[in-house]
Design a protein around this motif. Sequence first.
Motif, short mmCIF file in Angstrom:
data_model
loop_
_atom_site.label_atom_id
_atom_site.label_comp_id
_atom_site.label_asym_id
_atom_site.label_seq_id
_atom_site.Cartn_x
_atom_site.Cartn_y
_atom_site.Cartn_z
N MET A 1 0.84 -1.01 -0.37
CA MET A 1 -0.13 0.24 -0.24
C MET A 1 0.61 1.29 0.02
N PHE A 2 0.46 2.21 -1.09
CA PHE A 2 1.29 3.56 -0.63
C PHE A 2 -0.01 4.45 -0.60
N CYS A 3 0.81 5.20 0.54
CA CYS A 3 -0.07 6.35 1.34
C CYS A 3 0.80 7.50 0.83
N SER A 4 -0.34 8.61 1.05
CA SER A 4 0.41 10.23 0.91
C SER A 4 -0.26 11.05 1.25
N ILE A 5 0.28 11.68 1.75
CA ILE A 5 -0.42 12.46 2.86
C ILE A 5 0.28 13.74 3.29
N SER A 6 -0.77 14.97 2.24
CA SER A 6 -0.52 15.97 2.36
C SER A 6 -1.35 16.84 3.91
N CYS A 7 -0.48 17.73 4.29
CA CYS A 7 -1.11 19.63 4.98
C CYS A 7 -1.28 20.81 3.60
N ASN A 8 -1.91 21.23 4.33
CA ASN A 8 -2.74 23.03 3.65
C ASN A 8 -0.81 23.78 4.06
N ASP A 9 -1.02 24.67 3.97
CA ASP A 9 -0.39 26.22 4.67
C ASP A 9 -0.51 25.82 6.14
N ASN A 10 -1.86 26.40 6.33
CA ASN A 10 -2.10 26.61 7.64
C ASN A 10 -2.27 25.49 8.54
N ALA A 11 -2.22 24.66 7.86
CA ALA A 11 -1.98 22.72 8.76
C ALA A 11 -0.29 22.96 9.36
N LYS A 12 0.13 23.15 8.62
CA LYS A 12 1.76 23.20 8.86
C LYS A 12 2.26 24.55 10.00
N ALA A 13 1.93 26.08 9.60
CA ALA A 13 1.97 26.72 10.63
C ALA A 13 1.40 26.81 12.00
N ASN A 14 0.40 26.08 12.08
CA ASN A 14 -0.20 25.80 13.54
C ASN A 14 0.46 24.56 14.28
N ASP A 15 1.00 23.57 12.97
CA ASP A 15 1.67 22.10 13.67
C ASP A 15 3.09 22.13 13.38
N PRO A 16 3.98 21.98 13.90
CA PRO A 16 4.67 22.29 14.02
C PRO A 16 5.44 21.00 13.10
N ASN A 17 4.95 19.27 13.66
CA ASN A 17 5.03 18.05 13.24
C ASN A 17 4.06 17.74 11.92
N ALA A 18 2.99 18.87 11.70
CA ALA A 18 2.51 18.58 10.44
C ALA A 18 3.49 18.49 8.97
N LYS A 19 3.48 17.36 8.08
CA LYS A 19 3.81 17.45 7.22
C LYS A 19 3.47 16.73 6.02
N ASP A 20 3.88 17.14 4.61
CA ASP A 20 3.53 16.61 3.45
C ASP A 20 4.27 14.55 3.69
N GLU A 21 4.06 13.60 3.73
CA GLU A 21 4.20 12.52 3.55
C GLU A 21 4.22 11.38 2.13
N THR A 22 4.57 10.08 2.01
CA THR A 22 4.71 9.12 1.34
C THR A 22 5.46 8.26 1.67
N LEU A 23 4.57 6.77 2.65
CA LEU A 23 5.23 6.37 3.37
C LEU A 23 4.82 4.79 2.56
N THR A 24 5.07 3.66 2.07
CA THR A 24 4.65 2.32 1.77
C THR A 24 4.90 1.47 3.43
N ALA A 25 4.12 0.73 3.15
CA ALA A 25 3.72 -0.40 3.76
C ALA A 25 2.99 -1.65 3.18
#
Length: 190
Positions: A127-151
Amino acid sequence: MKKIFVTMCVALLCMGVQAQEEKHEVGVFYGVGSASNVLSFVTSVWSVAAGDQASFWGPIGVEYYYNVSPGIGLGAVTAFAGCKAEDDKTHQEDLTETFFTVMPSVKFNWLRKKGFGMYSALSAGVMFCSISCNDNAKANDPNAKDETLTAFMFQAIALGAEFGGQQFRGFVEAGVGEKGLLCAGLRYKF
């Protein structure tokens, strides 16, 4: 000589009957309660606690099987699912998750009739997972980031039932994994 001729005729007749049986199956499906939806629900609990609303969709997918014998089909399953989290205050999407899964599969046909069939199946793949956050979410949460995961991902169908004509059939399945706890779709055999 007569025995050889009769044996050859019977062999050709059997081959002709076997050639008329549909070897290929192509299906489309939609499921509920997939593994990726459960994963999205668990990860979005924190967003919901912060005032977000999450919506889940899928899995939507395609499957193919080649029947190597009347009882066993080999093939593959692909599924696409996702989740979107929306901020209650701004009504903007904070987070988008998409899941794409590819799994080789084996299907065990244990009841085959003209208008009805029952089966079980096992699938395992990636399974390929793509996680994307908008700029406001990234500004409010320092741990929020765009990621691509494989599982690793799987599907175990305990009970599947298909119904309809010889070539075009509907199906429902109960199992666990990426196709969902319950899955339904249409299948074409040729």
